[in-house]
Design an enzyme around this catalytic site. Structure first.
Site, PDB file in Angstrom:
ATOM      1  CB  ALA A 145      -0.914  -0.005   1.230  1.00  0.00           C
ATOM      2  CD  GLN A 146       1.056   4.860  -3.826  1.00  0.00           C
ATOM      3  OE1 GLN A 146       1.952   4.172  -4.310  1.00  0.00           O
ATOM      4  NE2 GLN A 146       0.627   5.977  -4.412  1.00  0.00           N
ATOM      5  CB  VAL A 147       0.383   6.472   3.518  1.00  0.00           C
ATOM      6  CG1 VAL A 147      -0.423   7.344   4.472  1.00  0.00           C
ATOM      7  CG2 VAL A 147       0.409   5.028   4.023  1.00  0.00           C
ATOM      8  CE  LYS A 161      -1.660   0.194   5.319  1.00  0.00           C
ATOM      9  NZ  LYS A 161      -1.514  -0.543   6.614  1.00  0.00           N
ATOM     10  CG  ASP A 296       6.639  -2.925  12.898  1.00  0.00           C
ATOM     11  OD1 ASP A 296       7.759  -3.070  13.434  1.00  0.00           O
ATOM     12  OD2 ASP A 296       6.479  -2.452  11.757  1.00  0.00           O
TER      13      ASP A 296
END
Length: 563
Positions: A145-147, A161, A296
């Protein structure tokens, strides 16, 4: 032989097999590829990959480095697999763990028109009708994905997102291939079954499917928000459900300071000791109170808001700790902190993680030495990360397996301790952990919990007693009807069968060549049939065919590397 259903053999998948195996060979893993014997299982008329040697500049690198570079070149599925393996010190040696942590999940961004098309497919409207602002330049671009930044129609600043178009097909193809390769590793690579590669791929499939569905991540974030509702020290990003779906996740834009930006935090008057304390409480509550934790927690995923509030972002990787696993973790940590080797062994035996290959006497000796190393140290000098690392290294040596969520917890705990020590040099995770453990042990002894545990045990025995007569009767009936079967599996014979196949084929070819030579020689002794230079043409033809077949056989033997 492995069932052919394990291998998807359509054209696209075969091409991907060639790419994957070719890259592995490029980075010096040709011997591993040869062990898989994949040409045999795909039943192709020609080899899907030809073994070769790695380039000189790659040969000079260490094997962990070559593995990391190979995974990065193989693409998003393998990068994610490497990141999963980096959380499993019980399966992967430390030098590989250190290298896999460096895996880069940064790729070129998707063009603006494709991103807009993905949003419009999700919601059915043009982007301009949904948002008042949409920044075409991504603030982050990863393999899945990209934001992007933007604003809703009411002026609310948000973060989008967006899943990369076409990524699902790529990952599904790779997952099919990984499962096929896992079966080959388990059956052909010596010791491969000890690491349960099939189970690892199944776990990876479950993890990446969750990461691909953004509605799951949104529900997870809302669970965190519900868990910490009313806690003024914690902030969880708000989800905008009207603008979120499977491929697009719209959430509150967090305007805070990264926890790693210590100079700015000090300059703006934040209390670093308070932040470290709240971060430890936040994480331990996630694990020991709610059983759902951020998997994370690196510095880029933690922001500090006014009044020293802690905010975590990016909930794509989370861990789950059930009641039984939580109980085992508490007992194990207490046994380590109390330096009780016998209780550690008992806990490992009880949890079923001590395998038949484990040497309990040697394990007890190594654990005693491990505890002695920490016995004289004051609590403030004990680093939980190093303690857990040394403990896991011992148990890995004895091939004791761990639940994946437990390994994820160990890595997250190490990361949180590291952040705490950056914020506060006097930070001591054990100081925060011990009261939690003691409180949980006391809670077990309350009348309500004791009666609940007793009820569960009684219910289990009651169910066993109820089913036992039926099970015994069924067993006896099967024996009487000669229906009782024991499945036996011959493991490791596939390679032998394949080698015997190759040997028999070569012998058949050799006999055919010999027959052609002998037959042609006999024909040459006659004067019958068409002649060429006074000799029968059939004899020349027989010699030619025998020569071609002999040359083909010699080339095949030389290419296999086995004379």
């Amino acid at each position: 032989m492995l069932p052919f259903s394990r291998f998807n053999r359509n054209i696209r998948t075969i091409r991907r097999y060639r790419t994957i195996l070719g890259i592995l060979i490029k980075y010096g893993f040709g011997q591993f590829v040869e062990q898989l014997n994949i040409n045999y299982y795909l039943e192709l008329g020609r080899k899907i990959v030809t073994l070769g040697t790695a380039p000189k500049e790659i040969e000079r690198l260490g094997q962990p480095q070559r593995l990391r570079l190979a995974l990065e070149e193989l693409g998003p599925s393998f990068i994610k697999l490497g990141q999963l393996l980096s959380t499993r010190p019980d399966l992967v040696p430390r030098e590989y763990i250190d290298e896999l942590k460096k895996l880069q999940d940064r790729v070129p961004s998707v063009p603006q028109d494709k991103i807009r098309a993905a949003i419009e497919r999700e919601f059915g409207y043009p982007v301009e009708e949904i948002f008042s602002e949409f920044d075409p330049e991504p603030i982050a671009a990863a393999s899945i994905a990209q934001v992007h930044h933007g604003r809703l129609k009411d002026g609310t600043k948000v973060v989008f997102k967006i899943r990369r178009p076409g990524i699902v097909d790529v990952i599904e193809t790779d997952l099919d291939i990984l499962m096929g390769l896992a079966y080959l590793i388990e059956h052909h690579v010596p010791g491969g079954d000890l690491y349960d590669p099939v189970g690892l791929v199944r776990e990876f499939r479950r993890t990446i499917h969750r990461e691909l569905d953004f509605t799951r991540e949104a529900r997870t974030i809302e669970r965190f928000a519900a868990n910490f509702a009313g806690d003024e020290t914690v902030h969880v990003p708000q989800i905008h459900w009207d603008y979120s779906g499977e491929t697009v996740l719209t959430m509150e834009h967090i305007e805070g300071i990264k926890v790693s930006d210590l100079d700015r935090l000090r300059a703006e008057g934040y209390d670093l000791k308070v932040i470290a304390s709240r971060g430890a409480d936040l994480f331990l509550r996630q694990v020991l109170e709610f059983g759902l934790f951020h998997g994370d927690p690196h510095p880029g995923n933690i922001f500090i808001l006014p009044e020293n509030r802690v905010c975590m972002i990016d909930y794509g990787m989370v861990g789950h700790i059930g009641d039984e696993l939580k109980r085992q973790i508490v007992d194990l940590l207490l046994a380590i902190l109390q330096q009780d080797v016998d209780r550690i062994i008992d806990q490992l035996l009880y949890s079923g993680e001590l395998t038949d290959e484990s040497n309990i006497k040697a394990l007890k000796r190594d654990l005693s030495e491990f505890i002695e190393d920490y016995y004289e140290l004051p609590l403030q000098e004990i680093k939980v990360g190093k303690l857990l690392g040394d403990f896991v290294e011992i148990l890995t040596h004895y091939r004791i397996r761990f639940p994946s969520d437990l390994m994820l917890l160990a890595r997250a705990l190490v990361a949180m301790e590291g952040l705490g020590r950056q914020l506060d040099p006097d930070f001591n995770m054990i100081g925060y952990l011990r009261p939690w453990l003691e409180r949980l042990v006391k809670e077990r002894l309350t009348p309500a919990n004791l009666s609940r545990d007793f009820g569960r045990v009684a219910q289990s025995y009651l169910s066993l007693m109820r089913n036992l007569p039926t099970d015994i009767k069924e067993f006896i009936n099967r024996v009487n009807r000669n229906k009782f079967k024991i499945d036996l599996e011959h493991r490791g014979l596939e390679k032998l069968i394949t080698d015997l196949d190759k040997a028999s084929n070569r012998i058949s070819f050799s006999l055919l060549i010999a027959a052609l030579i002998v037959g042609s020689s006999l024909i040459m002794q006659t004067d019958k049939g068409p002649l060429l230079f006074g000799f029968p043409i059939l004899g020349f033809l027989g010699y030619s065919v025998a020569g071609i077949l002999g040359l083909w056989l010699a080339i095949a033997i030389l290419r296999s590397g086995r004379l």
